[in-house]
Design an enzyme around this catalytic site. Structure first.
Site, mmCIF file in Angstrom:
data_model
loop_
_atom_site.group_PDB
_atom_site.id
_atom_site.type_symbol
_atom_site.label_atom_id
_atom_site.label_comp_id
_atom_site.label_asym_id
_atom_site.label_seq_id
_atom_site.Cartn_x
_atom_site.Cartn_y
_atom_site.Cartn_z
ATOM 1 N N ASP A 136 -3.053 3.911 1.603
ATOM 2 C CA ASP A 136 -3.746 5.161 1.943
ATOM 3 C C ASP A 136 -4.871 5.375 0.922
ATOM 4 O O ASP A 136 -4.784 6.242 0.050
ATOM 5 C CB ASP A 136 -2.746 6.318 1.943
ATOM 6 C CG ASP A 136 -1.677 6.117 3.008
ATOM 7 O OD1 ASP A 136 -1.971 6.340 4.182
ATOM 8 O OD2 ASP A 136 -0.565 5.680 2.659
ATOM 9 N N ARG A 173 5.143 4.460 10.708
ATOM 10 C CA ARG A 173 4.725 4.530 12.117
ATOM 11 C C ARG A 173 4.922 3.201 12.844
ATOM 12 O O ARG A 173 4.960 3.179 14.075
ATOM 13 C CB ARG A 173 3.269 4.980 12.228
ATOM 14 C CG ARG A 173 3.067 6.458 11.878
ATOM 15 C CD ARG A 173 1.654 6.909 12.154
ATOM 16 N NE ARG A 173 1.475 8.341 11.912
ATOM 17 C CZ ARG A 173 1.228 8.884 10.731
ATOM 18 N NH1 ARG A 173 1.111 8.106 9.667
ATOM 19 N NH2 ARG A 173 1.091 10.194 10.598
ATOM 20 N N GLY A 181 7.503 -0.822 1.293
ATOM 21 C CA GLY A 181 6.331 -0.276 0.585
ATOM 22 C C GLY A 181 6.744 0.905 -0.293
ATOM 23 O O GLY A 181 6.407 0.968 -1.483
ATOM 24 N N HIS A 182 7.513 1.832 0.270
ATOM 25 C CA HIS A 182 7.989 2.985 -0.505
ATOM 26 C C HIS A 182 8.895 2.520 -1.650
ATOM 27 O O HIS A 182 8.795 3.019 -2.775
ATOM 28 C CB HIS A 182 8.826 3.925 0.379
ATOM 29 C CG HIS A 182 8.097 4.536 1.532
ATOM 30 N ND1 HIS A 182 8.401 4.255 2.841
ATOM 31 C CD2 HIS A 182 7.087 5.442 1.583
ATOM 32 C CE1 HIS A 182 7.627 4.970 3.649
ATOM 33 N NE2 HIS A 182 6.810 5.688 2.909
ATOM 34 N N GLY A 242 0.381 4.711 -2.827
ATOM 35 C CA GLY A 242 0.034 3.391 -2.312
ATOM 36 C C GLY A 242 -1.443 3.276 -1.935
ATOM 37 O O GLY A 242 -2.008 4.194 -1.333
ATOM 38 N N GLN A 247 -6.593 8.719 0.635
ATOM 39 C CA GLN A 247 -5.637 9.718 0.133
ATOM 40 C C GLN A 247 -5.538 9.627 -1.395
ATOM 41 O O GLN A 247 -5.456 10.650 -2.078
ATOM 42 C CB GLN A 247 -4.272 9.482 0.773
ATOM 43 C CG GLN A 247 -3.171 10.363 0.223
ATOM 44 C CD GLN A 247 -1.905 10.268 1.047
ATOM 45 O OE1 GLN A 247 -1.763 10.952 2.042
ATOM 46 N NE2 GLN A 247 -0.977 9.425 0.645
ATOM 47 N N LEU A 275 11.807 5.313 5.236
ATOM 48 C CA LEU A 275 11.381 4.453 4.123
ATOM 49 C C LEU A 275 11.409 2.977 4.487
ATOM 50 O O LEU A 275 12.246 2.516 5.258
ATOM 51 C CB LEU A 275 12.295 4.698 2.912
ATOM 52 C CG LEU A 275 12.298 6.129 2.373
ATOM 53 C CD1 LEU A 275 13.176 6.212 1.124
ATOM 54 C CD2 LEU A 275 10.886 6.634 2.082
ATOM 55 N N HIS A 276 10.472 2.250 3.881
ATOM 56 C CA HIS A 276 10.380 0.802 4.050
ATOM 57 C C HIS A 276 10.104 0.196 2.675
ATOM 58 O O HIS A 276 10.024 0.925 1.670
ATOM 59 C CB HIS A 276 9.297 0.444 5.076
ATOM 60 C CG HIS A 276 7.984 1.133 4.806
ATOM 61 N ND1 HIS A 276 7.208 0.848 3.693
ATOM 62 C CD2 HIS A 276 7.335 2.103 5.486
ATOM 63 C CE1 HIS A 276 6.131 1.609 3.723
ATOM 64 N NE2 HIS A 276 6.181 2.392 4.786
HETATM 65 P P1 AMP Z 1 4.184 8.145 3.503
HETATM 66 O O1 AMP Z 1 5.681 8.251 3.567
HETATM 67 O O2 AMP Z 1 3.581 7.347 4.596
HETATM 68 O O3 AMP Z 1 3.524 9.476 3.265
HETATM 69 O O4 AMP Z 1 3.879 7.288 2.187
HETATM 70 C C1 AMP Z 1 4.378 7.660 0.932
HETATM 71 C C2 AMP Z 1 3.711 6.823 -0.124
HETATM 72 O O5 AMP Z 1 3.989 5.448 0.113
HETATM 73 C C3 AMP Z 1 2.175 6.977 -0.121
HETATM 74 O O6 AMP Z 1 1.712 6.982 -1.458
HETATM 75 C C4 AMP Z 1 1.746 5.727 0.613
HETATM 76 O O7 AMP Z 1 0.436 5.297 0.274
HETATM 77 C C5 AMP Z 1 2.775 4.718 0.144
HETATM 78 N N1 AMP Z 1 2.859 3.599 1.081
HETATM 79 C C6 AMP Z 1 3.011 3.674 2.425
HETATM 80 N N2 AMP Z 1 2.998 2.433 2.971
HETATM 81 C C7 AMP Z 1 2.827 1.572 1.942
HETATM 82 C C8 AMP Z 1 2.729 0.147 1.850
HETATM 83 N N3 AMP Z 1 2.790 -0.629 2.919
HETATM 84 N N4 AMP Z 1 2.554 -0.399 0.622
HETATM 85 C C9 AMP Z 1 2.478 0.381 -0.481
HETATM 86 N N5 AMP Z 1 2.588 1.726 -0.471
HETATM 87 C C10 AMP Z 1 2.751 2.315 0.725
#
Ligand code: AMP
Length: 282
Positions: free
Chosen positions: A152, A189, A36-37, A149, A155, A33-34
């Site tokens: 994506d 990533r 954004g999450h 987010g 997605q 997690l970062h």
């Molecule tokens: P992931 O763990 O990459 O599958 O992402 C989980 C959720 O977090 C998805 O809805 C992504 O679109 C969202 N997400 C990932 N990176 C970001 C970001 N930088 N800003 C906002 N949402 C994000």
């Protein structure tokens, strides 16, 4: 924060909360997690009574086995961040509890042309995998609101389609992309980039911003070629640079001066594949 590993126990708990009048929001993630999450978790908290996040690295959405094996896992730090952000429930299933009958012969979803363009074209099977897992996660959580987010972009469109196909009474809330100071979209990533690649990675955002600044009515090809040229000069291997209609992602060759557009990029630095997008005209 309560942690559930088993979907049946999670559903039973959430059913009891909903019976008491709770509104449930859901933030699915693959962990590492970062900010954004965590922003999604905060937006979810602000909108509903009970925030559920999930961490599950879904094997069926990886078209590249090495990408799956190398996907960062930082579960202790993730739990810590979720607690600090005020997440109420973490769903942390294993592969066998999401796919008790195995991963062969899973249902397929009619996503139409969304599967043939951009990520669909370059990652065959990826969006089927995304739908397989999100369908199961939604069955377990049955949220009123689902937070995803814009990072994506495609997605989000696929999940909107999945909600239509499955007739679920869940609204999709799309949240803005959270970026590092140099513009790089936050991504799990990014943790796999070495320091030199990490500096170069911000080129993607510079290219997208440059496209937004240079946008003018008429042909779009030179904007796209210039984007590819800059990325390749910085050492990227480019899957695509595209300009599409913002509402349906149809690739566009010309701009009429008013249709809302989005520019999208997917490119590798070394073996790490990065994606990003930016509204050009909205
Ligand atoms: P992931 O763990 O990459 O599958 O992402 C989980 C959720 O977090 C998805 O809805 C992504 O679109 C969202 N997400 C990932 N990176 C970001 C970001 N930088 N800003 C906002 N949402 C994000």
């Amino acid at each position: 924060m309560i942690i559930y590993h088993n979907p049946t126990d999670l559903s039973a708990y959430l059913d009891r909360q909903v019976a008491k009048g709770c509104r449930v929001g859901f933030v699915p993630t693959m962990g590492a997690l970062h900010e954004g999450h965590i922003t999604l978790v905060r937006q979810c908290r602000a909108a509903v009574d009970l925030t559920v996040a999930s961490i599950f690295v879904n094997p069926t959405q990886f078209n590249d086995a090495r990408d799956f094996q190398k996907y960062p896992v930082t579960i202790d730090a993730d739990i810590h961040q979720l607690v600090r952000a005020g997440c109420d429930v973490l769903f942390l299933p294993d592969v066998a509890s999401i796919y008790p009958e195995g991963t062969a012969g899973l249902p397929s979803y009619d996503l139409g042309y969304l599967e043939e363009i951009l990520e669909g074209k370059y990652r065959p099977g990826h969006f089927q995998g995304v739908c397989q897992v999100v369908d199961r996660l939604l069955k377990a959580v049955n949220p009123h609101q689902l937070f995803m987010g814009r990072k994506d972009y495609q997605q989000c469109m696929v999940i909107k389609k999945l909600l239509e196909l499955t007739g679920r009474n869940t609204s999709l809330i799309v949240c803005d992309t959270i970026r590092e100071n140099d513009g790089l979209a936050m991504s799990s990533r990014n943790k796999r980039l070495d320091p030199e690649q990490r500096k170069l990675a911000a080129t993607i955002y510079r290219v997208l911003s440059g496209m937004r600044e240079s946008l003018a009515p008429g042909p779009l090809q030179s904007l796209i070629s210039e984007g590819v040229r800059i990325l390749e000069a910085a050492g990227f291997r480019v899957d695509y640079v595209e300009i599409c209609r913002a509402d349906n992602l149809e690739p566009q060759a010309n701009w009429d001066g008013h249709t809302p557009l989005v520019a999208l990029v997917a490119a590798f630095l070394g073996e790490v594949r990065l994606i990003d997008n930016l509204a050009l005209a909205d």
